[in-house]
Design a protein around this motif. Sequence first.
Motif, PDB file in Angstrom:
ATOM      1  N   MET A 197      57.036 -32.575 -97.970  1.00 60.09           N
ATOM      2  CA  MET A 197      55.280 -32.386 -98.146  1.00 60.09           C
ATOM      3  C   MET A 197      54.371 -34.182 -97.277  1.00 60.09           C
ATOM      4  N   LEU A 198      55.251 -35.105 -97.450  1.00 56.83           N
ATOM      5  CA  LEU A 198      54.237 -35.967 -96.797  1.00 56.83           C
ATOM      6  C   LEU A 198      54.562 -36.287 -95.832  1.00 56.83           C
ATOM      7  N   ARG A 199      55.441 -36.066 -95.251  1.00 61.29           N
ATOM      8  CA  ARG A 199      56.096 -35.905 -93.813  1.00 61.29           C
ATOM      9  C   ARG A 199      55.888 -35.110 -93.347  1.00 61.29           C
ATOM     10  N   PRO A 248      47.992 -44.943 -93.080  1.00 58.84           N
ATOM     11  CA  PRO A 248      48.736 -45.776 -94.205  1.00 58.84           C
ATOM     12  C   PRO A 248      49.291 -45.495 -95.996  1.00 58.84           C
ATOM     13  N   GLU A 249      47.969 -44.889 -96.573  1.00 57.30           N
ATOM     14  CA  GLU A 249      48.473 -44.696 -97.919  1.00 57.30           C
ATOM     15  C   GLU A 249      49.448 -43.472 -98.530  1.00 57.30           C
ATOM     16  N   LEU A 250      49.413 -42.928 -96.566  1.00 59.32           N
ATOM     17  CA  LEU A 250      50.945 -41.142 -96.921  1.00 59.32           C
ATOM     18  C   LEU A 250      51.840 -42.183 -96.455  1.00 59.32           C
ATOM     19  N   GLU A 251      52.166 -43.050 -95.520  1.00 59.11           N
ATOM     20  CA  GLU A 251      53.358 -43.665 -95.294  1.00 59.11           C
ATOM     21  C   GLU A 251      53.312 -44.355 -96.420  1.00 59.11           C
ATOM     22  N   PHE A 277      63.887 -35.166 -94.790  1.00 57.73           N
ATOM     23  CA  PHE A 277      63.679 -33.416 -95.533  1.00 57.73           C
ATOM     24  C   PHE A 277      62.242 -33.372 -94.955  1.00 57.73           C
ATOM     25  N   THR A 278      62.045 -32.168 -94.327  1.00 54.83           N
ATOM     26  CA  THR A 278      60.566 -31.873 -94.418  1.00 54.83           C
ATOM     27  C   THR A 278      60.962 -30.143 -94.848  1.00 54.83           C
ATOM     28  N   LEU A 279      59.187 -29.223 -93.978  1.00 56.68           N
ATOM     29  CA  LEU A 279      59.447 -28.297 -95.773  1.00 56.68           C
ATOM     30  C   LEU A 279      60.072 -26.943 -94.797  1.00 56.68           C
ATOM     31  N   GLU A 280      60.323 -27.712 -93.171  1.00 58.70           N
ATOM     32  CA  GLU A 280      61.433 -26.533 -92.711  1.00 58.70           C
ATOM     33  C   GLU A 280      62.342 -26.638 -92.580  1.00 58.70           C
ATOM     34  N   SER A 455      44.887 -29.360 -97.621  1.00 59.43           N
ATOM     35  CA  SER A 455      45.443 -28.326 -98.979  1.00 59.43           C
ATOM     36  C   SER A 455      46.506 -27.356 -98.663  1.00 59.43           C
ATOM     37  N   MET A 456      46.978 -26.670 -97.692  1.00 62.40           N
ATOM     38  CA  MET A 456      47.655 -26.135 -97.052  1.00 62.40           C
ATOM     39  C   MET A 456      48.721 -26.297 -97.011  1.00 62.40           C
ATOM     40  N   ILE A 457      49.157 -27.846 -97.008  1.00 63.01           N
ATOM     41  CA  ILE A 457      50.728 -28.237 -96.949  1.00 63.01           C
ATOM     42  C   ILE A 457      51.094 -28.824 -99.492  1.00 63.01           C
ATOM     43  N   GLU A 458      49.583 -29.278 -99.083  1.00 66.91           N
ATOM     44  CA  GLU A 458      50.270 -29.421-100.875  1.00 66.91           C
ATOM     45  C   GLU A 458      50.714 -28.322-101.639  1.00 66.91           C
ATOM     46  N   ALA A 459      49.713 -27.114-101.212  1.00 63.02           N
ATOM     47  CA  ALA A 459      50.167 -25.575-101.730  1.00 63.02           C
ATOM     48  C   ALA A 459      52.027 -25.523-101.358  1.00 63.02           C
ATOM     49  N   GLN A 460      51.671 -25.720-100.331  1.00 62.66           N
ATOM     50  CA  GLN A 460      53.764 -25.340 -99.507  1.00 62.66           C
ATOM     51  C   GLN A 460      54.135 -26.481-100.463  1.00 62.66           C
TER      52      GLN A 460
END
Length: 510
Positions: A197-199, A248-251, A277-280, A455-460
Amino acid sequence: MKKILGCLMFLLLVSASGCAVGPDFKSPGTELPPAYSDLKVPEKTESAPVTGGQVQNFRFAQDLPAQWWTLFHSDELNGLIERAVRDNPTLAAAEYALKGAQEDLKAIKGGLLYPGIDGTLGINRQQTSGNTGMGQASLYTLYNASVGVTYTLDLFGANRRQIEAYQAKVDYQRYQYEAAYLTLTSNIVTTAIREAMLRAQIESTKEMIAAEQKQLDVVNSQFILGAGLKASVLLQQSELSATKASLPELEKELSVTRHALSVLTGQFPTDNKLPSFTLESLTLPVDLPVSIPSSLVRQRPDIQASEALLHQACAGVGVATANLYPQITIGAGYGTQAIGTDLLFAGQSTVWNLGANLLQPLFHAGQLTAQRRSAIAAYDQASSLYKQTVLNAFSNVADTLRALETDARVLKNYQESELAARQNLDLTIKQFELGAVNYISLLISQIGYNKAQMSMIEAQARRYADTAALFQSLGGGWWNRENSGPDSTGVNNHDNSKAKEEVKYKEKQK
């Protein structure tokens, strides 16, 4: 000596055939509901044309696979879990705790079920007194060799109840191992999902920064040419800086997540051999086995561990009850004694003894009865904690089933929102470049799209994580492993022959 051994064997048989006072443990007959929740769970979820948006089918009354994480179809994830199971210190500690409990059980069995036999060899230099009226003082050396036997008869089952308590402790530690195993594998899966998710959010943020930089260049060019306002340039700069500040916060969160994965696999955070790891790279499991409610109490390690504690408390009541009754200890000895080694094994040097002691509690100022009442209270406490554990388990499953059904609808809505926001932003950019709309409209479209995409990435990711949470809440399928724990002897009592219950559960779900 043969007579002595014969008497001991007879007393052992008498002891073994004695009664065991106190309650005999039975698995709690908790009345379980026919379903996990009062809300009907659909047979399948909604879908969305995006990664992680597949339809998920609830396969009611089906058993879980032992390696449930393989349903995500990630070789990297499978290898990471295999490494963690081998090297994680917490799991190793749980294994050693189990081994220690097993050795304690062997020790208590050896000390209580069988007589204690000890051999003694001694030599003493002695002098007798000449003032005892038995002649002159004499100096001599006394040699002796003997074998002693002691045993406490278990007429009222105190020893057997103690062994039963230690066996329950072994069961508890074994289920604690399974709980640690399940927690470890679940944490690795959810941490890998969080990394994915973070990536995705980092990649999306970088794309936003590039797009906002391009818009800043356009707005700045318009200002230079006199077709725009300085305020528009400042607003765009502010939005771009805010987006850059979130990167930077996400990293940092990604680094923390990677460090957590290292620790879970038993490595220092400096380990750079972890896969990415990626969602894909993860496949959302589409068929979700959901076991019947009546199987949950046998599948959840925490419930089984709580039952083992209840069993231990029940045995404690038996021990406290047996302490109210008489205790008989027998002892025997056989050996030789002489004043010279040449006479030590002569016929007249033989010595032997046989005796018994009876201990009957008479007055202890209420100590023994208070200890029994305390043991009963401990049993009642363990019973209440067991019921609470079962309630929590059902709540976990109900919450997760509800979350999975909701997650699918939420992702579908966010995907539609993200698509609409993307189309609106593209249209607004073209209109802005043609001068058909002002900069405020463009800024609003940018903010709306950024928010919708994140938001969509978080939902995934939530769909992946809640899927893992379902497998964890149902027990993780440990009972289907070839070896459940370091030593599964006598504990794997899972029974999958519940065809009638499964049919009833399927009919209720329909």
